[in-house]
Design a protein around this motif. Structure first.
Motif, short mmCIF file in Angstrom:
data_model
loop_
_atom_site.label_atom_id
_atom_site.label_comp_id
_atom_site.label_asym_id
_atom_site.label_seq_id
_atom_site.Cartn_x
_atom_site.Cartn_y
_atom_site.Cartn_z
N ARG A 190 -42.70 -18.12 15.91
CA ARG A 190 -43.31 -17.63 14.65
C ARG A 190 -44.79 -17.29 14.84
NH1 ARG A 190 -39.51 -21.39 12.16
NH2 ARG A 190 -40.97 -23.12 12.33
N THR A 191 -45.47 -18.09 15.65
CA THR A 191 -46.89 -17.80 15.89
C THR A 191 -47.05 -16.45 16.58
OG1 THR A 191 -47.34 -20.16 16.08
CG2 THR A 191 -48.99 -18.68 17.01
N ALA A 192 -46.19 -16.19 17.57
CA ALA A 192 -46.28 -14.89 18.27
C ALA A 192 -46.06 -13.74 17.29
CB ALA A 192 -45.26 -14.84 19.40
N MET A 193 -45.05 -13.87 16.43
CA MET A 193 -44.78 -12.81 15.44
C MET A 193 -45.97 -12.62 14.51
SD MET A 193 -41.02 -13.51 13.98
CE MET A 193 -39.55 -13.36 14.93
N ALA A 194 -46.51 -13.74 14.04
CA ALA A 194 -47.63 -13.64 13.09
C ALA A 194 -48.85 -13.03 13.76
CB ALA A 194 -47.96 -15.03 12.55
N HIS A 195 -49.07 -13.40 15.01
CA HIS A 195 -50.24 -12.88 15.73
C HIS A 195 -50.11 -11.36 15.89
CE1 HIS A 195 -53.64 -13.08 18.43
NE2 HIS A 195 -53.00 -12.21 19.18
N ILE A 196 -48.94 -10.92 16.30
CA ILE A 196 -48.74 -9.47 16.50
C ILE A 196 -48.92 -8.73 15.18
CG2 ILE A 196 -47.01 -7.72 17.07
CD1 ILE A 196 -45.88 -9.86 19.07
N GLU A 197 -48.34 -9.26 14.12
CA GLU A 197 -48.45 -8.56 12.84
C GLU A 197 -49.91 -8.49 12.38
OE1 GLU A 197 -46.20 -6.76 11.96
OE2 GLU A 197 -47.02 -6.10 10.06
N GLY A 198 -50.64 -9.58 12.62
CA GLY A 198 -52.06 -9.59 12.25
C GLY A 198 -52.83 -8.52 13.02
N LYS A 199 -52.58 -8.43 14.31
CA LYS A 199 -53.27 -7.42 15.14
C LYS A 199 -52.89 -6.01 14.72
CE LYS A 199 -55.78 -9.71 17.99
NZ LYS A 199 -57.21 -9.57 17.81
N ARG A 200 -51.62 -5.82 14.40
CA ARG A 200 -51.18 -4.49 13.97
C ARG A 200 -51.88 -4.09 12.68
NH1 ARG A 200 -46.44 -3.59 12.27
NH2 ARG A 200 -46.47 -1.43 12.88
#
Ligand code: SF4
Length: 410
Positions: A190-200
């Motif tokens: 979940r952290t990886a998903m959230a991090h990517i979405e934040g960067k996007r």
């Protein structure tokens, strides 16, 4: 013994076939007229399909099927007795360019077993994308699988080069993951998903396009997706759809891919009897579509004992279970309800709304706008049509259920 490139390709392309998340649509438009090699289409890159129905239009590979983890549902788990192989970065780059030039593929889908550490594995995958983009000017589609626990810097660079990223959620519940893949932490996924979405989101240009849509992000413009394995644990369809709904809402995912659990569970399996896996996968995709484009909530999609009805599509199942809401007058009903009529898709409903501004609609007008008038008829009223008592017909479901047919081989 040293494996030939051809043998590695056979092993690592076969090992990648269980990953369902390979659709290549939805990225930005690029072409090689401005230099480089390859191009993408804004949507609808044509796909080809393997005999089992999986999409293989991309060169779909694992960097390696060696893995230090031992996820019980995975053919590449460390305890599995499969032949192992590993590509070098330059080998994947060369294969991608070669296949692209021969017009075999539209791009690359790259995943990997975990070797040494998440960072080491992710770095190798990023090197493939970086080399293709920066050294060879490759402008085709790239989809990279994210290794959870890889560093934020590597995730950011993956997003810079790839069109789409995906982090597999793997199983519908954290409890199932703890049982079947204890080395994987749900929080890391979940952290990886959230991090990517934040960067996007940070990379999204200001403003909107002429059609009112938001401009695509610079990083991973085709967004991120995930894959959920269906049938490896006891979670029913209702639980799966609720989990998908929470992923769409929480992480801005473009797609949840459902992958039917392929290996036959052994005799000691404690799983309850499961529906046929590929048909179940198909119905879940249909139900998922209803959530994303037709305004259905996960909770209301008709389920029998927690599972979707395999005989009819979920929208028809919902309408049959809620027949008191029908028939709908196509000359007056609002968009939200028209979208719930079996047989009316989004473009049919848009066509109906546009046409009825000019004249009252008859059945033949609706028939022209939809794919199956037979399916729509019992659920609508038009200027010259009323379904009479056909909605009360106890055999309605049976009448609308397609006869099983032998699939054509050609
Ligand atoms: S980490 Fe991935 S490749 Fe390794 S065993 Fe688990 S699912 Fe399979």
């Amino acid at each position: 013994m040293q494996l030939t490139l051809q043998r590695k390709l056979a092993i690592l392309a076969d090992a990648a076939k269980y990953d369902a998340s390979c659709a290549s649509s939805g990225t930005e438009k690029r072409d090689s007229l401005k230099g480089g090699i390859g191009s993408t289409e804004g949507s609808g890159i044509c796909h080809s399909y393997a005999p089992d129905g999986r999409c293989i239009s991309l060169l779909k590979l694992l960097l390696t099927n060696f893995c230090v983890y031992d996820c019980a549902y995975c053919v590449n788990r460390s305890s599995s007795n499969v032949e192992r192989a590993r590509f070098g970065v330059e080998e994947v780059v060369a294969l991608t360019l070669d296949f692209y030039r021969r017009n075999y593929i539209e791009g690359l889908f790259l995943s990997s077993g975990i070797i040494r550490s998440p960072d080491y594995t992710m770095e190798e995958m990023v090197r493939v994308a970086r080399t293709l983009r920066l050294e060879h000017g490759f402008r085709g589609y790239i989809h990279l699988k994210i290794i959870p626990n890889a560093s934020p810097e590597l995730l950011a660079e993956a997003a810079l080069h790839a069109d789409r990223l995906s982090t597999n959620i793997e199983l519908p519940t954290d409890a199932s993951l703890a049982t079947l893949a204890p080395e994987k932490a749900p929080s890391a996924i979940r952290t990886a998903m959230a991090h990517i979405e934040g960067k996007r989101e940070e990379s999204r240009p200001d403003g909107k396009l002429e059609n009112g849509k938001q401009k695509p992000t610079v990083l991973a413009p085709a967004g991120q997706s995930t894959q959920m394995i269906v049938g490896a644990d006891a979670t029913d369809d209702s639980g799966i759809l609720k989990r998908s709904a929470s992923l769409y809402a929480g992480y801005g995912l473009k797609r949840v891919y459902y992958s039917a659990f392929s290996p036959i569970p052994d005799a000691s399996s404690k799983l309850p009897p499961q529906p046929p896996p590929l048909m179940r996968e198909h119905r879940l995709y249909q139900a998922d579509w209803l959530m994303r484009f037709y305004g259905f909530d996960a909770e209301e999609i008709a389920v029998e004992g927690g599972f979707l009805d395999l005989r009819i599509d979920p929208k028809l199942a919902w309408a049959v279970a809620h027949r008191e809401l029908f028939p709908l007058d196509v000359n007056r009903a609002d968009r939200e309800m028209l979208l719930r009529v079996p047989g009316l898709g989004v473009s049919s409903v848009n066509g109906i709304l546009a046409a009825r501004r000019h004249h009252r609609l008859r059945l033949e007008d609706v028939a022209r706008l939809c794919a199956s008038a037979k399916k729509v008829r019992p659920f609508i009223v038009a200027d010259d049509w009323t379904p009479g008592a056909s909605l009360d017909d106890s055999k309605l479901k049976a009448r609308l259920t397609a006869e099983p047919a032998q699939l054509s081989l050609f």
